[in-house]
Design a protein around this motif. Structure first.
Motif, PDB file in Angstrom:
ATOM      1  N   TYR A 146      35.310  -3.315  30.376  1.00  0.00           N
ATOM      2  CA  TYR A 146      36.276  -2.273  30.023  1.00  0.00           C
ATOM      3  C   TYR A 146      36.274  -2.025  28.512  1.00  0.00           C
ATOM      4  N   ALA A 147      36.242  -3.081  27.718  1.00  0.00           N
ATOM      5  CA  ALA A 147      36.240  -2.915  26.258  1.00  0.00           C
ATOM      6  C   ALA A 147      35.005  -2.138  25.796  1.00  0.00           C
ATOM      7  N   ARG A 148      33.878  -2.366  26.437  1.00  0.00           N
ATOM      8  CA  ARG A 148      32.645  -1.632  26.088  1.00  0.00           C
ATOM      9  C   ARG A 148      32.744  -0.152  26.431  1.00  0.00           C
ATOM     10  N   SER A 149      33.594   0.191  27.383  1.00  0.00           N
ATOM     11  CA  SER A 149      33.734   1.600  27.774  1.00  0.00           C
ATOM     12  C   SER A 149      34.572   2.397  26.770  1.00  0.00           C
ATOM     13  N   LEU A 150      35.213   1.706  25.839  1.00  0.00           N
ATOM     14  CA  LEU A 150      36.080   2.354  24.848  1.00  0.00           C
ATOM     15  C   LEU A 150      35.288   2.688  23.590  1.00  0.00           C
ATOM     16  N   PRO A 151      35.722   3.709  22.854  1.00  0.00           N
ATOM     17  CA  PRO A 151      35.031   4.007  21.592  1.00  0.00           C
ATOM     18  C   PRO A 151      35.201   2.864  20.602  1.00  0.00           C
ATOM     19  N   PRO A 152      34.159   2.563  19.837  1.00  0.00           N
ATOM     20  CA  PRO A 152      34.264   1.494  18.845  1.00  0.00           C
ATOM     21  C   PRO A 152      35.358   1.808  17.817  1.00  0.00           C
ATOM     22  N   LYS A 153      36.025   0.740  17.364  1.00  0.00           N
ATOM     23  CA  LYS A 153      37.030   0.899  16.308  1.00  0.00           C
ATOM     24  C   LYS A 153      36.321   0.721  14.973  1.00  0.00           C
ATOM     25  N   GLU A 154      36.770   1.472  14.008  1.00  0.00           N
ATOM     26  CA  GLU A 154      36.179   1.333  12.672  1.00  0.00           C
ATOM     27  C   GLU A 154      36.637   0.049  12.028  1.00  0.00           C
ATOM     28  N   LYS A 155      35.766  -0.553  11.255  1.00  0.00           N
ATOM     29  CA  LYS A 155      36.075  -1.831  10.602  1.00  0.00           C
ATOM     30  C   LYS A 155      36.798  -1.620   9.314  1.00  0.00           C
ATOM     31  N   GLU A 159      28.157  -7.176  18.562  1.00  0.00           N
ATOM     32  CA  GLU A 159      29.390  -6.405  18.780  1.00  0.00           C
ATOM     33  C   GLU A 159      30.588  -7.296  19.128  1.00  0.00           C
ATOM     34  N   VAL A 160      30.353  -8.572  19.423  1.00  0.00           N
ATOM     35  CA  VAL A 160      31.414  -9.504  19.793  1.00  0.00           C
ATOM     36  C   VAL A 160      31.965 -10.186  18.541  1.00  0.00           C
ATOM     37  N   SER A 161      33.300 -10.206  18.440  1.00  0.00           N
ATOM     38  CA  SER A 161      33.940 -10.918  17.336  1.00  0.00           C
ATOM     39  C   SER A 161      35.179 -11.629  17.859  1.00  0.00           C
ATOM     40  N   GLU A 162      35.675 -12.547  17.063  1.00  0.00           N
ATOM     41  CA  GLU A 162      36.883 -13.303  17.399  1.00  0.00           C
ATOM     42  C   GLU A 162      37.939 -13.018  16.346  1.00  0.00           C
ATOM     43  N   LYS A 163      39.203 -13.015  16.794  1.00  0.00           N
ATOM     44  CA  LYS A 163      40.289 -12.769  15.850  1.00  0.00           C
ATOM     45  C   LYS A 163      41.553 -13.441  16.366  1.00  0.00           C
ATOM     46  N   LYS A 164      42.226 -14.180  15.494  1.00  0.00           N
ATOM     47  CA  LYS A 164      43.508 -14.758  15.879  1.00  0.00           C
ATOM     48  C   LYS A 164      44.532 -13.624  15.923  1.00  0.00           C
ATOM     49  N   MET A 165      45.179 -13.508  17.073  1.00  0.00           N
ATOM     50  CA  MET A 165      46.168 -12.448  17.275  1.00  0.00           C
ATOM     51  C   MET A 165      47.287 -12.967  18.164  1.00  0.00           C
ATOM     52  N   PHE A 166      48.519 -12.664  17.803  1.00  0.00           N
ATOM     53  CA  PHE A 166      49.683 -12.983  18.618  1.00  0.00           C
ATOM     54  C   PHE A 166      49.758 -14.466  18.972  1.00  0.00           C
ATOM     55  N   GLY A 167      49.259 -15.321  18.090  1.00  0.00           N
ATOM     56  CA  GLY A 167      49.282 -16.755  18.336  1.00  0.00           C
ATOM     57  C   GLY A 167      48.150 -17.241  19.215  1.00  0.00           C
ATOM     58  N   GLY A 168      47.323 -16.339  19.688  1.00  0.00           N
ATOM     59  CA  GLY A 168      46.187 -16.695  20.534  1.00  0.00           C
ATOM     60  C   GLY A 168      44.880 -16.389  19.831  1.00  0.00           C
TER      61      GLY A 168
END
Length: 112
Positions: free
Chosen positions: A103-112, A20-29
């Motif tokens: 906290y992220a785990r408490s949120l509904p999964p986002k669709e890919k 369930e863990v992924s990485e993504k470049k966002m906002f320069g970070g």
């Protein structure tokens, strides 16, 4: 300025490497997501961005080296900027990662 690659590597070492863990470049970070929801990020301006439970935001903002995340001149609810000095050791970094991941785990999964 690019994100702190050393901090990103430290996050990779401490975050539980589940599917369930992924990485993504966002906002320069570099953001670390749980089921598509951002949990923590190595910021392009240094330090750590952490998504937290809204019920804990005020208490956490009172900590040294912690401030509200501001993007485009606007404070982002439930997001904190944690200065690098506050996550200099792995125990402190792990605490913030656990907070963001929980906290992220408490949120509904986002669709890919």
């Amino acid at each position: 300025m690019a994100y702190d690659k050393v901090l990103a590597d430290r996050i990779r070492e401490l975050i539980d490497p589940t599917p369930e863990v992924s990485e993504k470049k966002m906002f320069g970070g570099l953001a670390f997501l749980i089921n598509g929801n951002m949990a923590v990020a190595a910021s392009r301006t240094g330090g750590l961005l952490v998504r937290v439970d809204p019920a804990e935001s005020t208490t956490l903002l009172a900590r040294e080296y912690v401030g509200a995340m501001v993007m485009g001149g606007r404070e982002m609810n439930n997001w904190l900027r944690v200065d690098g000095a506050a996550v200099a050791d792995d125990e402190a970094l792990d605490e913030w990662i656990d907070r963001g991941v929980s906290y992220a785990r408490s949120l509904p999964p986002k669709e890919k």
